[in-house]
Structure formats: structure tokens, C-alpha cells
Design a protein around this motif. Structure first.
Motif, PDB file in Angstrom:
ATOM      1  N   PHE A 118      20.256  37.603  34.267  1.00  0.00           N
ATOM      2  CA  PHE A 118      20.911  38.547  35.135  1.00  0.00           C
ATOM      3  C   PHE A 118      22.418  38.407  35.024  1.00  0.00           C
ATOM      4  N   ALA A 119      23.092  39.514  34.974  1.00  0.00           N
ATOM      5  CA  ALA A 119      24.542  39.517  34.854  1.00  0.00           C
ATOM      6  C   ALA A 119      25.173  39.382  36.235  1.00  0.00           C
ATOM      7  N   ALA A 120      26.401  38.894  36.253  1.00  0.00           N
ATOM      8  CA  ALA A 120      27.146  38.731  37.490  1.00  0.00           C
ATOM      9  C   ALA A 120      28.083  39.899  37.720  1.00  0.00           C
ATOM     10  N   VAL A 121      27.795  41.031  37.106  1.00  0.00           N
ATOM     11  CA  VAL A 121      28.624  42.210  37.310  1.00  0.00           C
ATOM     12  C   VAL A 121      27.976  43.088  38.369  1.00  0.00           C
ATOM     13  N   LYS A 122      28.826  43.746  39.152  1.00  0.00           N
ATOM     14  CA  LYS A 122      28.307  44.608  40.212  1.00  0.00           C
ATOM     15  C   LYS A 122      29.059  45.931  40.185  1.00  0.00           C
ATOM     16  N   GLU A 123      28.306  47.016  40.319  1.00  0.00           N
ATOM     17  CA  GLU A 123      28.918  48.336  40.378  1.00  0.00           C
ATOM     18  C   GLU A 123      29.904  48.407  41.546  1.00  0.00           C
ATOM     19  N   GLY A 124      31.036  49.035  41.302  1.00  0.00           N
ATOM     20  CA  GLY A 124      32.052  49.193  42.335  1.00  0.00           C
ATOM     21  C   GLY A 124      33.009  48.020  42.455  1.00  0.00           C
ATOM     22  N   GLN A 125      32.753  46.959  41.716  1.00  0.00           N
ATOM     23  CA  GLN A 125      33.596  45.761  41.754  1.00  0.00           C
ATOM     24  C   GLN A 125      34.425  45.665  40.471  1.00  0.00           C
ATOM     25  N   PRO A 126      35.562  44.943  40.526  1.00  0.00           N
ATOM     26  CA  PRO A 126      36.326  44.734  39.289  1.00  0.00           C
ATOM     27  C   PRO A 126      35.462  44.030  38.238  1.00  0.00           C
ATOM     28  N   ALA A 127      35.606  44.465  37.010  1.00  0.00           N
ATOM     29  CA  ALA A 127      34.844  43.854  35.916  1.00  0.00           C
ATOM     30  C   ALA A 127      35.341  42.430  35.682  1.00  0.00           C
ATOM     31  N   PRO A 128      34.419  41.466  35.618  1.00  0.00           N
ATOM     32  CA  PRO A 128      34.842  40.109  35.288  1.00  0.00           C
ATOM     33  C   PRO A 128      35.420  40.066  33.868  1.00  0.00           C
ATOM     34  N   PRO A 129      36.338  39.151  33.614  1.00  0.00           N
ATOM     35  CA  PRO A 129      36.906  39.047  32.265  1.00  0.00           C
ATOM     36  C   PRO A 129      35.822  38.769  31.226  1.00  0.00           C
ATOM     37  N   PHE A 130      36.035  39.268  30.024  1.00  0.00           N
ATOM     38  CA  PHE A 130      35.144  38.968  28.910  1.00  0.00           C
ATOM     39  C   PHE A 130      35.941  38.911  27.624  1.00  0.00           C
TER      40      PHE A 130
END
Length: 173
Positions: free
Chosen positions: A30-42
Motif C-alpha cells: 500500500f502506498a502512503a499517498v493520499k488524494e488531496g494531499q501534497p505528493a510525497p517526494p520521490f
């Protein structure tokens, strides 16, 4: 699977709609990204060499497409994404295909992507991965760096247009 066989499969016409859902991944992550939130760095490590970071892509609309060579919906979606990218890249669209398994050697993936326009990714550093244990998984980040879409399941041309046209028309905040 040989590269020519995979290429033929990627070139197949659209499959029945029932096959356009997400295929189960062997080990759900599962990814730690969430819609509506700032994208984590990659940081993307590219198959053709070099790296690309989220910071370098600010101001563009980004699609991170997690796919697998064995995934039937992925083999339908990848050429659709490629054609869409080719038509909309001048509007600030960037599409990256992140391979999720090692069924093909990197040199074989390079040969495959020599015929496509989207950028092939060997690996991604950051909290990004398939969602709900399924591929394809797509994560869309807007020009301002906010996650606007994060779901497992294949895009169709209609769903790409519905999601990406408004984002490509937005100005960065």
C-alpha cells in the motif's frame, strides 16, 4: 515472455470492459499517498539511465503508472497512455511507467520502451507502490504537487480525458 511476444500483446486491440479492472498483485503493498494531499517526494530511476525527482517536475501534470508484464489490463492501458502522452505532452503532461516486477530484464524493457514515448522507470524511491494490491495502479499529481488521483484499475481514453483535461488546463498555484 519474450520481448516480441510482449510487444504483440501490447499492440492488441481493446479488450472487453470486464478486463479493464485491476489485476491482483502477487504481494499486496500500500502506498502512503493520499488524494488531496501534497505528493510525497520521490526519485525515479530510469531504465534508460539517470534519475528524475518530483521537484524537477513541478509545474507539470504527472501520471505514475505501476504496471506488470503479466497484467492483461496493463497491456491494454500502456499503449493508451502512450498515445495520450504523445498527444498531450506539449500541454505539460508527463507519464512514467513504473515496472512492479522483474519478469523481464532491464535491457528487454528498454527494447520495449524504445517503441513507446512514455518514460520507463526501473525503480521509485519514496512511499509509492501499487494500491489495494492491484495493477495497474495510477497516481496523478497536479501542477502544484497535489495528489489528485490514486487508484488501482486501468484508465480508458474517456477516464483519462475526464481526469487529465481539467488538470492540464489549470495553472500552477
Amino acid at each position: 515472455m519474450g520481448i516480441s511476444r510482449l510487444s504483440r500483446r501490447l499492440a492488441l486491440a481493446a479488450l472487453p470492459l470486464s478486463l479493464l479492472g485491476a489485476a491482483p498483485a502477487p504481494q499486496p503493498m500500500f502506498a502512503a499517498v493520499k488524494e488531496g494531499q501534497p505528493a510525497p517526494p520521490f526519485t525515479l530511476r530510469m531504465i534508460k539511465g539517470g534519475t528524475v525527482s518530483l521537484d524537477e517536475l513541478r509545474g507539470t501534470v504527472i501520471v505514475l503508472n505501476f504496471w506488470a508484464t503479466w497484467c492483461v489490463p496493463c497491456r491494454t492501458e500502456l499503449p493508451t497512455l502512450d498515445r495520450y502522452y504523445e498527444l498531450r505532452k506539449d500541454a505539460g503532461l508527463r507519464v512514467y511507467a513504473v515496472t512492479t516486477e522483474d519478469s523481464l530484464k532491464p535491457y528487454q524493457l528498454k527494447k520495449l520502451f524504445d517503441v513507446l514515448h512514455i518514460e520507463p522507470v526501473r525503480s521509485i524511491k519514496g512511499p509509492y507502490d501499487v494500491l489495494d494490491g492491484g495493477v495497474p495502479t495510477n497516481i496523478v499529481i497536479d501542477r502544484s504537487g497535489v495528489v489528485r488521483y490514486a487508484k488501482a484499475g486501468a484508465f480508458t481514453l474517456d477516464s483519462l480525458n475526464a481526469l487529465l483535461v481539467p488538470l492540464l488546463n489549470e495553472k500552477p498555484k
